[in-house]
Write a protein that holds these residues in place. Structure first.
Motif, short mmCIF file in Angstrom:
data_model
loop_
_atom_site.label_atom_id
_atom_site.label_comp_id
_atom_site.label_asym_id
_atom_site.label_seq_id
_atom_site.Cartn_x
_atom_site.Cartn_y
_atom_site.Cartn_z
N LYS A 28 0.74 -1.57 -0.05
CA LYS A 28 0.24 -0.37 0.32
C LYS A 28 0.82 1.54 -0.62
CE LYS A 28 -3.88 -2.44 2.17
NZ LYS A 28 -4.65 -2.34 3.17
N ASP A 29 2.36 1.34 1.08
CA ASP A 29 2.89 2.65 0.54
C ASP A 29 3.43 2.52 -0.22
OD1 ASP A 29 2.44 2.78 3.24
OD2 ASP A 29 3.66 1.99 4.33
N PHE A 30 4.50 1.17 -1.31
CA PHE A 30 4.47 1.74 -2.88
C PHE A 30 3.83 2.08 -3.05
CE2 PHE A 30 8.30 -1.01 -2.97
CZ PHE A 30 9.36 -0.69 -1.93
N GLU A 31 2.69 1.91 -3.73
CA GLU A 31 0.96 2.15 -4.37
C GLU A 31 1.08 3.66 -4.26
OE1 GLU A 31 -1.95 -0.32 -3.53
OE2 GLU A 31 -0.68 -2.11 -4.57
N ALA A 32 1.26 4.20 -2.67
CA ALA A 32 1.00 5.06 -2.54
C ALA A 32 1.85 6.13 -2.83
CB ALA A 32 0.14 5.64 -1.51
N ASP A 33 3.61 6.02 -2.42
CA ASP A 33 4.48 6.99 -2.66
C ASP A 33 5.34 6.89 -3.81
OD1 ASP A 33 6.11 8.66 -0.76
OD2 ASP A 33 7.12 7.11 -0.41
N ARG A 34 5.34 5.39 -4.34
CA ARG A 34 6.24 5.52 -5.45
C ARG A 34 6.19 5.26 -6.85
NH1 ARG A 34 10.53 4.58 -1.48
NH2 ARG A 34 9.84 3.56 -0.29
N ALA A 35 6.85 6.39 -7.64
CA ALA A 35 6.03 6.38 -8.91
C ALA A 35 6.49 5.17 -10.20
CB ALA A 35 6.29 7.70 -9.21
N GLY A 36 5.40 4.30 -11.25
CA GLY A 36 6.03 3.69 -11.55
C GLY A 36 6.00 2.33 -10.90
N PHE A 37 5.85 2.42 -9.90
CA PHE A 37 5.40 1.32 -9.12
C PHE A 37 3.95 0.34 -9.64
CE2 PHE A 37 3.39 -1.30 -5.97
CZ PHE A 37 4.27 -2.65 -5.62
N LEU A 38 4.63 -1.25 -10.43
CA LEU A 38 3.82 -1.62 -11.42
C LEU A 38 2.72 -3.53 -10.46
CD1 LEU A 38 5.00 -1.68 -14.64
CD2 LEU A 38 3.85 0.10 -13.29
N GLY A 39 3.35 -3.29 -9.55
CA GLY A 39 3.29 -4.76 -8.68
C GLY A 39 4.43 -5.72 -7.76
N ALA A 40 3.84 -6.25 -7.35
CA ALA A 40 5.25 -7.71 -6.63
C ALA A 40 4.52 -8.68 -6.64
CB ALA A 40 6.12 -6.73 -5.43
N ARG A 41 5.39 -9.55 -6.00
CA ARG A 41 5.65 -11.09 -5.96
C ARG A 41 6.23 -11.21 -5.17
NH1 ARG A 41 5.88 -10.21 -11.27
NH2 ARG A 41 7.25 -11.86 -11.36
N LEU A 42 6.31 -12.14 -3.82
CA LEU A 42 7.39 -12.11 -3.02
C LEU A 42 7.52 -13.67 -2.96
CD1 LEU A 42 9.06 -11.62 -0.55
CD2 LEU A 42 7.07 -11.55 0.80
N VAL A 43 8.25 -14.14 -3.33
CA VAL A 43 8.69 -16.10 -3.37
C VAL A 43 9.09 -16.75 -1.79
CG1 VAL A 43 9.08 -17.92 -4.78
CG2 VAL A 43 8.05 -15.73 -5.21
N GLN A 44 8.91 -17.67 -1.14
CA GLN A 44 9.34 -18.46 0.09
C GLN A 44 10.43 -19.35 -0.57
OE1 GLN A 44 7.17 -19.61 3.17
NE2 GLN A 44 9.44 -19.75 4.73
N LEU A 45 11.93 -19.13 -0.31
CA LEU A 45 12.53 -20.06 -0.96
C LEU A 45 13.39 -21.34 0.60
CD1 LEU A 45 14.39 -17.61 -2.66
CD2 LEU A 45 13.53 -19.05 -3.71
N PRO A 46 13.71 -22.35 -0.06
CA PRO A 46 14.60 -23.09 0.84
C PRO A 46 15.96 -22.18 1.92
CG PRO A 46 14.44 -24.57 -0.93
CD PRO A 46 14.32 -23.09 -1.57
N ASP A 47 15.62 -22.53 2.94
CA ASP A 47 16.61 -21.85 3.83
C ASP A 47 16.56 -20.48 4.50
OD1 ASP A 47 18.22 -24.75 3.77
OD2 ASP A 47 19.11 -24.13 1.59
N ASN A 48 15.70 -20.45 4.33
CA ASN A 48 15.21 -19.08 4.86
C ASN A 48 15.17 -17.84 4.55
OD1 ASN A 48 14.42 -20.06 7.87
ND2 ASN A 48 16.56 -20.50 8.59
#
Length: 95
Positions: A28-48
């Motif tokens: 939400k903060d990125f959408e409100a404050d960052r010009a050009g922000f198009l989206g994001a994905r977070l991926v959990q990987l092994p080993d923390n």
């Protein structure tokens, strides 16, 4: 073509829930404050480890975001849950 930010980082197992809880407010903060922000994905990987894939309209938008850092509470909470940075890269999305 857009700019893609690839950030790989470690999160202690005891802070994974904190990271996930902070994610919505960070976006939400990125959408409100960052010009050009198009989206994001977070991926959990092994080993923390986690991989954050963030799309930006231009390299300048990504650079401006980096300059701002953790300037808003949601972003700061998300960043605070991160234990260490593994890699940070920038690329261009393929058509």
């Amino acid at each position: 073509m857009s700019t893609v930010e690839l950030t790989r980082f470690r999160v202690l197992p005891s802070r994974s829930e904190e990271l996930l809880a902070a994610r919505a407010d960070m976006l939400k903060d990125f959408e409100a404050d960052r010009a050009g922000f198009l989206g994001a994905r977070l991926v959990q990987l092994p080993d923390n480890e986690w991989l954050d894939i963030v799309d930006w309209a231009t390299p300048a938008d990504f650079a401006a975001s980096r300059e701002k850092g953790a300037n808003l509470p949601g972003i700061a909470r998300f960043f605070a849950a991160i234990d260490s940075l593994v890699t940070a890269e920038e690329g261009v999305s393929a058509p």
